[in-house]
Structure formats: structure tokens, C-alpha cells
Design a protein around this motif. Structure first.
Motif, PDB file in Angstrom:
ATOM      1  N   GLN A 530      10.339  29.742   1.005  1.00 23.71           N
ATOM      2  CA  GLN A 530      11.581  29.649   0.094  1.00 23.71           C
ATOM      3  C   GLN A 530      12.083  28.421  -0.382  1.00 23.71           C
ATOM      4  OE1 GLN A 530      14.058  31.904   2.846  1.00 23.71           O
ATOM      5  NE2 GLN A 530      13.292  34.035   2.110  1.00 23.71           N
ATOM      6  N   SER A 554      14.873  37.354   1.151  1.00 21.82           N
ATOM      7  CA  SER A 554      15.707  36.060   0.405  1.00 21.82           C
ATOM      8  C   SER A 554      17.083  36.343   0.814  1.00 21.82           C
ATOM      9  CB  SER A 554      15.572  36.286  -0.919  1.00 21.82           C
ATOM     10  OG  SER A 554      13.990  36.274  -1.281  1.00 21.82           O
ATOM     11  N   SER A 584       7.299  33.915  -5.412  1.00 18.25           N
ATOM     12  CA  SER A 584       7.989  32.739  -5.630  1.00 18.25           C
ATOM     13  C   SER A 584       9.042  32.865  -6.940  1.00 18.25           C
ATOM     14  CB  SER A 584       7.280  31.337  -5.785  1.00 18.25           C
ATOM     15  OG  SER A 584       6.344  31.510  -6.626  1.00 18.25           O
ATOM     16  N   ASP A 587      12.085  34.925  -5.916  1.00 18.33           N
ATOM     17  CA  ASP A 587      12.898  34.116  -5.498  1.00 18.33           C
ATOM     18  C   ASP A 587      13.664  33.130  -6.565  1.00 18.33           C
ATOM     19  OD1 ASP A 587      12.264  34.858  -2.928  1.00 18.33           O
ATOM     20  OD2 ASP A 587      10.764  33.443  -2.593  1.00 18.33           O
TER      21      ASP A 587
END
Length: 845
Positions: A530, A554, A584, A587
Motif C-alpha cells: 500500500q 485499503s 496498486s 489503491d
């Protein structure tokens, strides 16, 4: 002065008086003739102007009629291209249109092979169905319309009906596939009759002709025509050549001419009276000559006074000479003042120049010449300064002078300030500037403007460094929070390892401690991933993912990004489809949208994340060109912030566009989200109103793990019946939703504003079964509209629709829990099921 003596006037005085009287009479007659000539000329000019105005009006009316018919054929073409226009529907709609527009003989559908497939009305034109389009003019015009892909008019020709006619052909394409044409056949006689009601029959005669002057249609003659007053105007494009001829009738004599004749008679009588008085005046002159002697004495006295005045004039001449000297000295002082002003302007570090109302340079200082790369002010003076250095936007697009902020503000008498534009130098390069413009006012009128500007290249470099430092500070704060979690995991790992060591020495099983170490290590790996995703240093590798699981992982880091007074909630959809995307990148999307929502809620609020499976029909893709029909996973991020208007929403995905204050945003967050979504084959929509928060809906294509159900298996069973009052302020959505409801078998009454809906409900409430209304509209929202309708019709059922989620609009109090609600984009099956349920409940009462 001996001629003054004697008791009687000289005979020459009497003859002079008679001569002057004759001259006066001739003068009156000449003036009278000029008045008559001027009035006749004005009358002729007024007739010419009136004829030109009428011809323009009549021609415009015919052109509007033709444009309206061509637009209707264009709508038929759209429905035909979409496959929604059956032969029965074509006969019904086209037949009604021809009946309502008598200038049309019929509307013809020609297929791709130029065979006449259908015609409306069919009753009187059945004999041409099945024939090929072989008449020269229709054949030429239809082929040209296919080639140009736009409507084309034929030249006038003798149609099958035997009267002069012409046609318009509108091509129909589905993508690049030519499907055929819609043709509208006009009767020249019927088209001309459309103007008869608007013309003045006692003044003008109308007729239609072609370019060679051949008569196509004409009105009956009311009286003789005045061939000197004729005007011809083109009704159709030059290739077609249909023209309108307007001719004025011979009118009766103008009443004003009779008035002038009466005035001339009065003038002659007046002259006779004047000559009689002249005779009396001659007799009175005898007495006047006696007064002349007295006047002679007065004349001698006047000469004495003039001599005294001459001496006074000599004294004034001396004073004037002194005044000229003083003015010369003042002009010299003014030149010195201007020189000091020039020195002052050239000594300042800011560039300054002046312009007149036409935008031409009137002065400039040395700093202006230096920044723009010129050596002498003569290279700028008298030239349009906008064309030289301010002709383009920062992105290189041309900036018209009327859009120039400095020039526009000057013409309005206002000052202006800009800090995001560029000026261009003499060598073709550009530099960013901040400029201030102030109008020059003289006698209450704007005569020009003064503009001061500075080069902001260095300042922008410093601002970019400041923003980068802020970004690094934000990353530091986030890394601190992640480090806290990472330390906790390390404590678990080290503690479990120590316990394992002791248990191993005692000979006991250590499986549970090893499992704890493995889970802690995995959690530590997730925290690292993260952090790398936030810093955008993780390698992007798309793979099949489950969106709900990524969002749940998340949530903790998102909580650290938003403030404590913002409530974060997640509503996952059960059995969510899989998608293909790099974790990713998910995120990045969530973090950027969360930060954007946090900044929109400085006083706190609610941030909601929702997921859903959606199937987008073709009509949704018609309204959103970036979308494609199919199955998608929807990610909706909504907030209760201050919202934004449509003008702001149109630019939010542009790089470096931001509504935040200086130094508070880079304008790259939402553009990054847009790039990730489009890179993965998806698209994004925004729903927002000022004061109503914002909803970002992201659509990512479903990963087809197994064959999807074949689309288009719906049947016509279960068609609904009833009348719906549809209230929608967006014109395209109003049109599209109407088509969806009609496909279900429902009758639709359209209202484009809440006030129109209230009026319709009062007039036709008895025939309305259900009200389908948007939630956010101008004038009043959907709930206020429903309350107003219920005041008169308490049993009326209301179904609300909005691009916002149901929780979002309920939290704001726009609608209440328990009210019937459906979310945009509208899916036909869901909408049909909702309406069917509500109509069934209405029938039970």
C-alpha cells in the motif's frame, strides 16, 4: 445726405419693393417644388425598403418550413438507423406529419438499391411502391445526398402529379453502412399557399420561379402589378434554384400629395395677401424717411463710440501677446513633465504598455521591449498588441481578441487581472505572465487601457518546488502511520518467534506460533504494498482481482488520509464479478478520490464507497460516447461536500485543473484516476450539483470467466399499459427515457421543468397513472414537486430517479426513506419491473 430731404419717397423705392415681392413669390414656388420632389423620393424609397423587408420575411418563412421538414426527415433517419422504425410506425408518423404539413405531397423511403420501398400516405401513392428511382432530378439528388451524407434538394421538375415540384433527400447510415434515403416531395403550389395568410393581398403578389425565370407557382392577381417594384430571393440552395418573386401592386395616389397641393394653394393665397400688405408698406415708408434724419444723428454718435472701441482692441492685443508667451512656457513645461514620466516608466521593473479602444499600442516602456525581445518602441507603436504578443492560450490554441481579458475588460470600463496566460516574444517563444489591466477614462468615455505585466517563470518554479515539498510532507505523514502498523506486526513476529523458541526447548508443538508469524509477515507485506502504491513505485501488472477484497484491504489506509470528522462507509455488492486490473492502480483510484472528497468536506461529512454489477444497454452508450454496451463492475464513491456546477465538472479530469487555492493542489489527482480507468478499458461519470455533493461512478469491464448470457432474449410478453408523466430537465435524457417507456407499451406525457409538470398535473391529472421525476432540478427539486402534486392529487404514485445513490439523497433530506427510488443510468428491465410493481399497487387501491 441730401437724398433724405423731401416729403415724398423716391419712385425707385416703390419699384424695388415690387421687385422684392416678385422674388419672394418665386422663392416660395421653388421651395414648394423641392418639398414635392423630396416627398415623392422618400415615398419611393420607403416602398423599396418595405418590399425588401417583406421579401426577406417571406423567404425566411419558407426556409424555416423547409428546414423543419428536413429536420423531421433527419429524426426518421435516426430511428431508421437504430432499427426502431417499422413500416407501420413509418406510415403512422409520416402520414400524420404530411397531413399536418400540406406543402408535402408525400414522404418516400428508398432502400440502398434506390427502389421505393414505402411511401406515406400510402392511399394515393401506392402505385409508385416497388419502382426504381429513375427520374433524372430525384436520381441525381439522391445519389449526391448519399455521397455527401447530408440532405440535398432537387431542381424543380414536373412530378407524377403533373404540377411543378421539387424534393429533398436525407440519407440514412448505420455507421458507414448506407441503408437508404427519406425523400420529402414538395408541391410548389401548396408551398406558396403557406405564405398567403401572412402576405398583404392588396399590396404584394407572390410567385415561385426557378433560376431561368420559369414560373412554378403563383397567387391570383388582385390588381395590376407594378413591375418597377420586384424582388427575387433564393428559397433553396443554388444547386436547387427555387426562388421567391415578390411584386408590389399598383397602389392609389398617396394622400400626402393631395395635402401638399392644398398647402401650395394656401401659399399662393398667402403671397397675394403679402403683396397687398406691400402696398400699405410703401405708404408707411413716407413716415419712415422722417425717422432717417434722427438715425443720422445716432450714426455720428456710433462712429465716436467705435473709435473708443478700437483703442480698447489695441489694449487687448497687447494682453493676447502676453497670453501667447505664457502658453509657450506651459507647453515647454508639459514636454519636460512628459520626459520625466517617460524616465519614470523606463526605470520600473514591471513591463507597462498602453492601448487604444482598437487594441493598438500607444506607448510602452523599456521593460516591455526587453521582455518581448524588441529594441525600439516603433516596432510596437500603432500595431495591434494582442496580435503581436497575446494571440494564444498557454496550450497553443488561438485566442481571438474578443476573448482577451484585458481588451474585453477595457471595453466594459473595468479592470482585469490574470496570472495563468502567456505572452509571445519576437522570436516566437513564450513565457508565463501575470498582468493587470486598467481602463483609461476621459470625459466619462473609455479611450484606452494601461496594462502592466511581469514574467512569472521564476515564481512558478518556486511554487512547483513548494508543492513538491508539500507532497513529500504528505507522503511522510502517511509513511509514519504505515510505520506504526508495521512496527505492530514486527512486535507480533518477534514475540511469536520468542515463544516458539521456548516451546521448542520444552519439546512442545509450535505450529500455532509459526502460523501467527506467517500471518503477521503477510500483513506486513500488504502494508508495504500500500505504501508503494501511494508513492507510485510498484510495478503495474494487471491480473484478475475481486474489487470488494481490495477495497476492504485499503479501508484502514483511507481512514488515515481523511479527517476524523469524515465518516467512511463501505457497501459491497454480493457476488461481485471479477475484473482485470493492477491492485496498486485500485489503491491509487481510491486514495485520490478519498483525498478529493476530504477537501470538498472541510467541516466533515459522509464518504461512501459502493460496488455493484451493472449491464449497460445501448441507449446508455448513445448518451455517453465513451461508454460501450456490456457488463461492468461499478465502483461508486460519493461525498456530502459542497458539490460543483456543470462548468467545473466539465474540466475536473484535465491535468493541472484545480479549484483549490494556490499551493493547495496540483490538479493531477483526478486526471490520474481518469488515465487509470481509460487504460483498463473503462470509463467514469460524475454526478454533482452545487451544495449536493458529488458521486464518481467508475465502470470497469467484467472479466468474462464463463460465457455470458446471450443478450436480446427479451420478449414482448408482459407489455405494460398506462400513462406516465415524465419530468426531466435534460433534453437528451427526456427524449431517451421517453423511448424506453414507449418500448414498454406506456403512453408518455413529457415535462421539461417542474412548473410544466405542475401545470400538466392540474389539467390532465385524471389520465396520469404514475409520475417519474428527476430528483435534482432547477426551480424546485423532485420532492417539492411531489408534495405540490400530492396537494391536488393525494393518491398519485411518484417514482424518483437520480444519478446519486439512494443513501446519498436520503442523507441530504432530498427524499425520505420509504419513497420509491431508482438510480441512473436506467436499465430497462429494472425500470420496467419498478413501474410494473407501482402500477399494480395503484390498481389494488
Amino acid at each position: 445726405m441730401s437724398y433724405l430731404n423731401g416729403p415724398h419717397p423716391h419712385p425707385r423705392n416703390r419699384s424695388a419693393a415690387v421687385r422684392y415681392s416678385a422674388i419672394l413669390l418665386v422663392t416660395f414656388l421653388v421651395v414648394f417644388g423641392l418639398i414635392v420632389w423630396f416627398t415623392e423620393g422618400n415615398n419611393l424609397k420607403a416602398k423599396q425598403n418595405d418590399l425588401a423587408s417583406r421579401a426577406k420575411t417571406f423567404t425566411g418563412s419558407l426556409q424555416l418550413t423547409l428546414e423543419g421538414d428536413a429536420s423531421y426527415l433527419g429524426l426518421l433517419a435516426l430511428d431508421r438507423a437504430a432499427g426502431k422504425l417499422s413500416s407501420r410506425l413509418f406510415q403512422e408518423r409520416a402520414g400524420q406529419y404530411v397531413q399536418a404539413h400540406p406543402q408535402l405531397i408525400n414522404i418516400t423511403w428508398v432502400d440502398a438499391e434506390f427502389y421505393i420501398t414505402d411511401v406515406a400516405p400510402l392511399l394515393h401513392n401506392r402505385q409508385i411502391v416497388g419502382l426504381q428511382l429513375n427520374l433524372p432530378e430525384p436520381k441525381r439528388a439522391s445519389a449526391l445526398a448519399k455521397q455527401l451524407r447530408k440532405p440535398v434538394y432537387t431542381r424543380p421538375f414536373e412530378a407524377i402529379q403533373g404540377s411543378p415540384s421539387f424534393e429533398v433527400w436525407v440519407p440514412v447510415f448505420r455507421g458507414d453502412t448506407f441503408l437508404g434515403l427519406f425523400g420529402g416531395i414538395y408541391s410548389c403550389n401548396d408551398l406558396l399557399q403557406q405564405l398567403v395568410a401572412h402576405a398583404q393581398p392588396h399590396l404584394y403578389h407572390l410567385s415561385l420561379i426557378d433560376q431561368s425565370g420559369r414560373l412554378l407557382a403563383t397567387m391570383p392577381h388582385a390588381e395590376a402589378l407594378d413591375r418597377s417594384f420586384v424582388r427575387e430571393s433564393a428559397v433553396t440552395p443554388p444547386e436547387s434554384g427555387v426562388m421567391l418573386r415578390v411584386t408590389r401592386y399598383q397602389g392609389r395616389s398617396d394622400w400626402r400629395l393631395y395635402l401638399l397641393k392644398a398647402i401650395s394653394l394656401l401659399l399662393v393665397m398667402g403671397m397675394s395677401y403679402t403683396l397687398y400688405n406691400l402696398k400699405l408698406e410703401i405708404e408707411e415708408r413716407k413716415h419712415a424717411e422722417e425717422e432717417i434724419k434722427k438715425q443720422a444723428a445716432l450714426l455720428e454718435q456710433e462712429i465716436t463710440e467705435r473709435q473708443a472701441a478700437q483703442e480698447s482692441l489695441q489694449e487687448q492685443a497687447a494682453l493676447l501677446e502676453e497670453e501667447v508667451t505664457e502658453r509657450w512656457q506651459a507647453e515647454e513645461a508639459l514636454r519636460e513633465s512628459e520626459e520625466r514620466l517617460r524616465l519614470l516608466l523606463d526605470s520600473t521593473g514591471e513591463a507597462i504598455y498602453g492601448i487604444d479602444v482598437d487594441g493598438k499600442c500607444t506607448f510602452c516602456n523599456r521593460a516591455c521591449l526587453r521582455m518581448l525581445g524588441y529594441e525600439r518602441d516603433s516596432e510596437l507603436l500603432g500595431k495591434n498588441i494582442h496580435d503581436i504578443m497575446h494571440h494564444s492560450y498557454p496550450d497553443g490554441r488561438h485566442m481571438p481578441q474578443e476573448e482577451c481579458g484585458a481588451h474585453g475588460a477595457m471595453l466594459q470600463g473595468k479592470g482585469s487581472h490574470a496570472n495563468d496566460e502567456v505572452f509571445w516574444t519576437s522570436d516566437g517563444s513564450s513565457f508565463p505572465v501575470e498582468y493587470w489591466s486598467y481602463p483609461q477614462v476621459k470625459g466619462g468615455k473609455v479611450v484606452g487601457a494601461v496594462v502592466a505585466f511581469i514574467n512569472t517563470t521564476e515564481r512558478r518554479h518556486l511554487e512547483e518546488q513548494f508543492r513538491q515539498s508539500q507532497k513529500m510532507e504528505s507522503i511522510g505523514r502517511l509513511a509514519g502511520g504505515v510505520a506504526h502498523d508495521f512496527n505492530n506486526m514486527l512486535s507480533v513476529i518477534s514475540g511469536a518467534a520468542e515463544l516458539s523458541k521456548r516451546k521448542l526447548e520444552d519439546g512442545e508443538s509450535i505450529d500455532q506460533y509459526l502460523e501467527l508469524i506467517i500471518n503477521a509477515a503477510r500483513r506486513s507485506s500488504d502494508i508495504t504494498r500500500q505504501l508503494l502504491a501511494f508513492s507510485r513505485k510498484e510495478v503495474v501488472s494487471p491480473k484478475p482481482v475481486q474489487l470488494n477484497r481490495l477495497i476492504e484491504d485499503s479501508l484502514k489506509i483511507l481512514t488515515r488520509l481523511i479527517s476524523e470528522d469524515v465518516k467512511l462507509s463501505f457497501h459491497p455488492a454480493p457476488e461481485l464479478w471479477s475484473i482485470m486490473i493492477a491492485p496498486s492502480q485500485v489503491d491509487q483510484i481510491l486514495m485520490n478520490l478519498a483525498v478529493n472528497a476530504r477537501d470538498a468536506m472541510p467541516d466533515g461529512g459522509n464518504l461512501a464507497i459502493e460496488t455493484a454489477n451493472v449491464r449497460l444497454p445501448s441507449h446508455y452508450a448513445y448518451l455517453h460516447p465513451e461508454a460501450r454496451p456490456g457488463e461492468y463492475v461499478q465502483l461508486a464513491v460519493s461525498d456530502t461536500g459542497h458539490g460543483m456546477d456543470k462548468a467545473t465538472a466539465a474540466h475536473i479530469f484535465e491535468p493541472f485543473f484545480t479549484t483549490k487555492g494556490q499551493g493547495k493542489g496540483t490538479g493531477l489527482g483526478l486526471s490520474t484516476v481518469y488515465g487509470i480507468v481509460t487504460q483498463n478499458g473503462g470509463f467514469i461519470n460524475v454526478y454533482s450539483e452545487p451544495g449536493q455533493g458529488a458521486v464518481f461512478k467508475i465502470y470497469l469491464p467484467r472479466l468474462q470467466e464463463s460465457p455470458a448470457a446471450a443478450p436480446g432474449e427479451r420478449t414482448e410478453e408482459g407489455r405494460l399499459s398506462g400513462t406516465i408523466l415524465l419530468v426531466e430537465d435534460e433534453e437528451m435524457l427526456l427524449w431517451l427515457t421517453t423511448r424506453l417507456l414507449e418500448e414498454m407499451g406506456l403512453k408518455v406525457i413529457q415535462a421539461q421543468s417542474p412548473l410544466d409538470a405542475l401545470k400538466i398535473s392540474r389539467e390532465r391529472g385524471g389520465e396520469i397513472d404514475l409520475v417519474l421525476t428527476d430528483v435534482v432540478m432547477p426551480e424546485m427539486n423532485g420532492r417539492e414537486l411531489a408534495e405540490s402534486i400530492h396537494a391536488a392529487l393525494p393518491e398519485m404514485k411518484v417514482l424518483f430517479m437520480s444519478g446519486h445513490t439512494s443513501d446519498n439523497v436520503i442523507q441530504r433530506g432530498v427524499i425520505e426513506a420509504g419513497m420509491e427510488y431508482i438510480q441512473k443510468p436506467l436499465e430497462m428491465e429494472k425500470l420496467k419491473g419498478k413501474i410494473s410493481q407501482m402500477l399494480a399497487e395503484r390498481q389494488k387501491r
